[in-house]
Scaffold this motif. Structure first.
Motif, PDB file in Angstrom:
ATOM      1  N   SER A   3      59.631   1.438  19.550  1.00  0.00           N
ATOM      2  CA  SER A   3      58.690   2.426  20.077  1.00  0.00           C
ATOM      3  C   SER A   3      57.384   2.360  19.301  1.00  0.00           C
ATOM      4  CB  SER A   3      59.292   3.824  20.012  1.00  0.00           C
ATOM      5  OG  SER A   3      59.533   4.185  18.671  1.00  0.00           O
ATOM      6  N   ASP A   4      56.378   2.945  19.892  1.00  0.00           N
ATOM      7  CA  ASP A   4      55.030   2.895  19.329  1.00  0.00           C
ATOM      8  C   ASP A   4      54.737   4.201  18.589  1.00  0.00           C
ATOM      9  OD1 ASP A   4      52.323   2.745  18.787  1.00  0.00           O
ATOM     10  OD2 ASP A   4      51.764   2.123  20.814  1.00  0.00           O
ATOM     11  N   LYS A   6      52.039   5.445  17.831  1.00  0.00           N
ATOM     12  CA  LYS A   6      50.886   6.124  18.433  1.00  0.00           C
ATOM     13  C   LYS A   6      51.303   7.019  19.601  1.00  0.00           C
ATOM     14  CE  LYS A   6      48.311   2.181  18.735  1.00  0.00           C
ATOM     15  NZ  LYS A   6      49.106   1.188  18.181  1.00  0.00           N
ATOM     16  N   GLU A   7      52.540   6.825  20.085  1.00  0.00           N
ATOM     17  CA  GLU A   7      53.057   7.640  21.177  1.00  0.00           C
ATOM     18  C   GLU A   7      54.213   8.533  20.726  1.00  0.00           C
ATOM     19  OE1 GLU A   7      54.040   5.055  24.410  1.00  0.00           O
ATOM     20  OE2 GLU A   7      52.058   4.127  24.423  1.00  0.00           O
ATOM     21  N   CYS A   8      54.377   8.641  19.426  1.00  0.00           N
ATOM     22  CA  CYS A   8      55.518   9.361  18.874  1.00  0.00           C
ATOM     23  C   CYS A   8      55.179  10.815  18.562  1.00  0.00           C
ATOM     24  CB  CYS A   8      55.994   8.657  17.607  1.00  0.00           C
ATOM     25  SG  CYS A   8      57.329   9.534  16.762  1.00  0.00           S
ATOM     26  N   GLN A  12      52.521  11.710  15.571  1.00  0.00           N
ATOM     27  CA  GLN A  12      51.215  12.202  16.007  1.00  0.00           C
ATOM     28  C   GLN A  12      50.985  13.667  15.665  1.00  0.00           C
ATOM     29  OE1 GLN A  12      48.767  10.166  17.020  1.00  0.00           O
ATOM     30  NE2 GLN A  12      50.316   8.685  16.405  1.00  0.00           N
ATOM     31  N   ASN A  14      51.415  16.372  17.288  1.00  0.00           N
ATOM     32  CA  ASN A  14      50.551  16.823  18.370  1.00  0.00           C
ATOM     33  C   ASN A  14      50.961  18.176  18.954  1.00  0.00           C
ATOM     34  OD1 ASN A  14      52.769  16.268  19.986  1.00  0.00           O
ATOM     35  ND2 ASN A  14      51.998  14.281  20.633  1.00  0.00           N
TER      36      ASN A  14
END
Length: 141
Positions: A3-4, A6-8, A12, A14
């Motif tokens: 997995s990336d 930056k998309e976690c 992140q 977020n």
């Protein structure tokens, strides 16, 4: 599956993460969160500090430190919430970042004797109640 970061959700830090959980503490190699959905009173989550897809990818030393963090949290949960059992969930089918869901179960409570629901979206607390839980957990850590 790789997995990336930056998309976690965990990497992140977020808005989605903040909608689902509240960070309580940084541990030796992980972070402790209270899961906002509290159908299972005291539900927490421990996420590894770095983006790692699976427990088997850690060195023996890091794996042992992570599992020590998980055990430390469950000991605190036992003291603070006094559940009859704590279930451990380590699912990463769609969110590949090493983390454990720690779900207190109570005799006569939701799903006792069965599998917990990931996010039943039924029970939410006040900000003060979450803060109280966090303080009690930190005290026991």
């Amino acid at each position: 599956m790789k997995s990336d970061p930056k998309e976690c959700l965990y990497c992140q830090n977020n808005e989605t993460q903040h909608e689902l959980m509240i960070e309580v503490a940084k541990l030796s190699v992980s972070r402790l969160f209270i899961f906002k959905e509290q159908t299972y009173h005291g539900r927490c989550l421990v996420a590894y500090k770095d983006h790692v897809d699976d427990l088997n990818l850690l060195s023996d030393e890091d794996r042992n430190a992570f599992m020590a963090d998980v055990a430390k949290v469950t000991r605190a949960m036992q003291k603070v919430f006094n559940p009859d059992k704590i279930n451990y969930g380590a699912y990463s089918d769609t969110l590949s970042h090493l983390h454990f869901h720690l779900i207190p179960k109570y005799v006569g409570g939701p799903d006792f004797g069965g599998v917990f629901q990931m996010n039943p979206k039924k029970v939410y607390l006040t900000d003060e109640e979450y803060a109280d839980m966090a303080e009690k957990l930190k005290k026991e850590l």
